[in-house]
Write a protein that holds these residues in place. Structure first.
Motif: not given
Length: 217
Positions: A27-30, A87-92
């Motif tokens: 999962e990606i935290p965002a 790998l995508i670490m975080h999204l805004d």
């Protein structure tokens, strides 16, 4: 054209430890913020987001973000990637009011280069000097990309930003003038490496006679 849709779930656990556990679980935290509502921590499926991130629309289009069954229009405002892993670490994400103008960076897409005088000439290279531009428009007028027509590109020619036709309802965020009018695309002759002159060694191009003289000293 309907907006692309992505699905997320709300999350309560925050902090580095919670984010690390989410990533291990795929999962990606965002976070989603803006508008009249408070910022909300969310999580998204990494595999699905990774596939979406391979498309241009993911970075410059209004998306329908569904969180726990509730849909809201958003824009991607920031993406943090792992330094060397896929790998995508975080999204805004920022909430969007469809009745208010927004400022967004939109990709510039070169088209019709092959049919131009420069594109038909051997030894000429067309290079893109500007990859995106910041625009102001209503969310409903936001283009996925702005096309730059190179069908009339001449050898040695340059297309400046002032020459790019903008879609209806879209304007540049920065005013252009004689001092600020960046090049978008340039047609140049490809560089040809000069052959070494007779008597020159391959290393450094120094004539053999000079090399021998240097050894005698």
């Amino acid at each position: 054209m309907s907006n692309q849709k992505i699905t997320a779930a709300s999350r309560k656990d925050e902090g580095k430890g919670a984010s690390r556990r989410l990533r291990h679980a795929g999962e990606i935290p965002a976070i989603v913020y803006g508008g009249d509502a408070a910022p909300q921590s969310i999580q998204l499926n990494h595999e699905k987001v990774w596939v979406a991130s391979q498309h241009e629309w993911f970075y410059s289009s209004i998306m329908d973000l569904e969180v726990d069954g509730k849909v809201q229009p958003v824009l991607l405002r920031d993406m943090q990637r792992h330094p060397y892993r896929q790998l995508i670490m975080h999204l805004d994400f920022q909430r969007v009011n469809l009745k208010e103008a927004i400022r967004v960076h939109v990709p510039l897409r070169l088209v019709n280069a092959e049919g131009s005088p420069a594109g038909k000439t051997a030894g000429v290279v067309l290079t893109q000097e500007l990859n995106d531009v910041e625009v102001i428009c209503l969310p409903g007028d936001l283009p996925e990309a702005i096309e730059v027509d190179l069908s009339k590109m001449e050898i040695g020619g340059t297309v400046h930003l002032s020459e790019v036709a903008l879609p209806k309802g879209v304007e540049l965020a920065v005013k252009l003038d004689d001092e600020h009018n960046p090049a978008v695309a340039v047609a140049r002759h490809a560089r040809v490496e000069a052959e070494p002159e007779a008597g020159e060694e391959a290393a450094g191009g120094v004539p053999a006679a000079k090399q021998e003289g240097a050894e005698e000293k």
